[in-house]
Design an enzyme around this catalytic site. Structure first.
Site, mmCIF file in Angstrom:
data_model
loop_
_atom_site.group_PDB
_atom_site.id
_atom_site.type_symbol
_atom_site.label_atom_id
_atom_site.label_comp_id
_atom_site.label_asym_id
_atom_site.label_seq_id
_atom_site.Cartn_x
_atom_site.Cartn_y
_atom_site.Cartn_z
ATOM 1 C CB CYS A 137 -44.255 25.879 13.024
ATOM 2 S SG CYS A 137 -42.974 24.971 13.849
ATOM 3 C CD GLU A 138 -49.935 27.047 10.673
ATOM 4 O OE1 GLU A 138 -50.500 28.159 10.625
ATOM 5 O OE2 GLU A 138 -49.588 26.411 9.667
#
Ligand code: LLP
Length: 431
Positions: free
Chosen positions: A359-360
């Site tokens: 989640c980046e």
């Protein structure tokens, strides 16, 4: 668009339309250990070791592998058995190196911030030399040696203030970098070291940076280092070695011009030492290659999970991420990506972003990379992942650490298991 960017090597090549590592089809490794997984070619490591060994054949030498590039025990053991030494930057790396079979007299310890306990442990293990990079550190080394009652063999790592012309994050030999001692400061330390009964000044060292695109800065730095070595000898030091650092480059696949061969770097080292007139019997040359020994030997095997188009961007979402290979996110590094199934020569290539599940937004393996069409379930091979892949991995997003497989001809061997759930909370205390 052509697919010239997709490059085979003697160790990763298509056999009957499918990519293999040496003689082992990568599809069979994926079936056995699942993805993502690191795969290393033993023959590629041996070949790289021999190239550097030959490039330095003009003088007695020790190749001290920079363990930080890939510390897998089986990779280390393979290098140790060929006579290679180890360049370490922590006691953890020393423990790995010793466990894998490097004799202490082939281990050297560099690093800008060694703790007292680390210095003590290295002295007790009897490593070949500890490279001092700081005046305060020298005080600690001397007091540890006094405490242990035996002299410690040290090297002075100097900072030659030469621009290596590489990525700023991996340039280490400029005046304002945190590494090494400036030559004037190092010169001031020499008489003090020579007077000490606890210290033996046996080497001088420098490392100007990684991934040198030209041998010229190396030659320049080594001449400066060589002159410093002469200064130490004239002051009365009995030098046994000159350590010229790492920096030997590897190809990642996007280079327009190929890097000069290992022999050109060997020539630059010889010329720098000759210019300083320090190529003398009894003085060994040490070099500390990391990526050049293992980078090209490694690939990260990954599977396409999904594809999607958002606005004008096409995404290929794979099961490898910045957790396995942080280099693209951290340095904007390029890694060649090859489909496991050989594309037709006229296959249409479309630019895609290859991204992981983390989640980046920075979690990408490649951006705008022309690739043939892929579908969920297809396997991709990310090349050049043998160095600074597993070493910089993390368990961010509670992802397990991937397995590692070492290939030798037609044989493949699991050399690290995928971590299980217990590794996710190892050491945590839940009351
Ligand atoms: N010797 C010293 C003192 C070093 O600091 C290094 C790397 C080496 C040798 C080995 O350098 P090599 O031959 O592998 O280029 N994570 C970065 C690389 C950091 C290198 C730090 N020092 C990357 O992925 O490119």
């Amino acid at each position: 668009m052509s697919n010239a960017h997709i490059s085979e090597s003697p160790w990763f090549s298509y056999r009957d339309g499918e990519l293999a590592c040496e003689q082992v089809p990568l599809a069979s490794i994926a079936a056995e250990v699942d993805t993502p997984a690191f795969v290393y070619s033993g023959a590629a490591i041996d070949h790289a070791y021999r190239s550097i060994d030959e490039a330095l054949s003009f003088a007695p030498h020790l190749i001290a592998y920079a363990v930080k590039a890939n510390g897998n025990l089986s990779v280390l053991a393979r290098l140790a058995s060929q006579g290679c030494g180890a360049d370490i930057v922590s006691v953890g790396e020393m423990q790995r190196a010793l466990k894998a079979g490097f004799p202490p007299e082939r281990i050297i310890y560099s690093g800008v911030g060694k703790r007292r306990e680390e210095i003590r442990a290295a002295a007790q293990a009897g490593i070949r030399a500890l490279h001092v990079e700081n005046t305060q550190e020298l005080d600690v080394v001397e007091s540890v040696a006094r405490e242990l009652g035996r002299p410690m063999s040290i090297g002075l790592r100097v900072n030659p203030d030469v621009d290596p012309k590489t990525h700023p994050y991996i340039a280490t030999g400029l005046r304002e970098s945190k590494f090494g001692l400036s030559i004037p400061v190092a010169e001031e330390l020499v008489p003090r070291i020579l007077r000490s009964e606890h210290l033996l000044l046996e080497s001088v060292a420098c490392h100007i940076g990684s991934q040198l695109s030209s041998p010229q800065p190396l030659r320049e730095a080594i001449e400066i280092l060589g002159r410093f070595a002469i200064h130490c000898i004239e002051e009365g030091a009995r030098l046994r070695a000159i350590d010229v650092g790492g920096g030997w480059p590897m190809h990642y696949g996007q280079e327009v011009d190929p890097y000069p061969a290992a022999s050109a770097f060997g020539d630059a080292i010889r010329e720098g030492l000759e210019a300083a007139d320090v190529l003398r019997p009894g003085i060994e040359i040490i070099t500390e290659p990391g990526r050049a020994l293992v980078g090209d030997a490694g690939a990260l095997l990954t599977r396409v999970l999904y594809t999607k188009t958002q606005g004008a961007r096409r995404f290929v979402i794979v099961d490898a991420a910045m957790t396995e290979l942080i280099r693209p996110a951290l340095y904007g590094a390029y890694h060649a990506i090859m489909p496991l199934v050989e594309p037709a020569p006229d296959a249409e290539l479309t630019p895609v972003d290859v991204v992981g599940p983390v989640c980046e937004s920075g979690d990408f393996v490649a951006r705008d990379r022309p690739l043939p069409g892929v579908e969920p379930g297809d396997l991709l091979v990310i090349r050049g992942a043998g160095a600074y892949g597993r070493e910089m991995q993390s368990m961010y997003n509670a992802r397990p650490l991937p397995p590692e497989v070492l290939v030798d001809g037609a044989r493949s061997r699991l050399v690290r298991r995928r971590s299980g759930p217990e590794a996710l909370w190892q050491g945590e205390i839940l009351e």
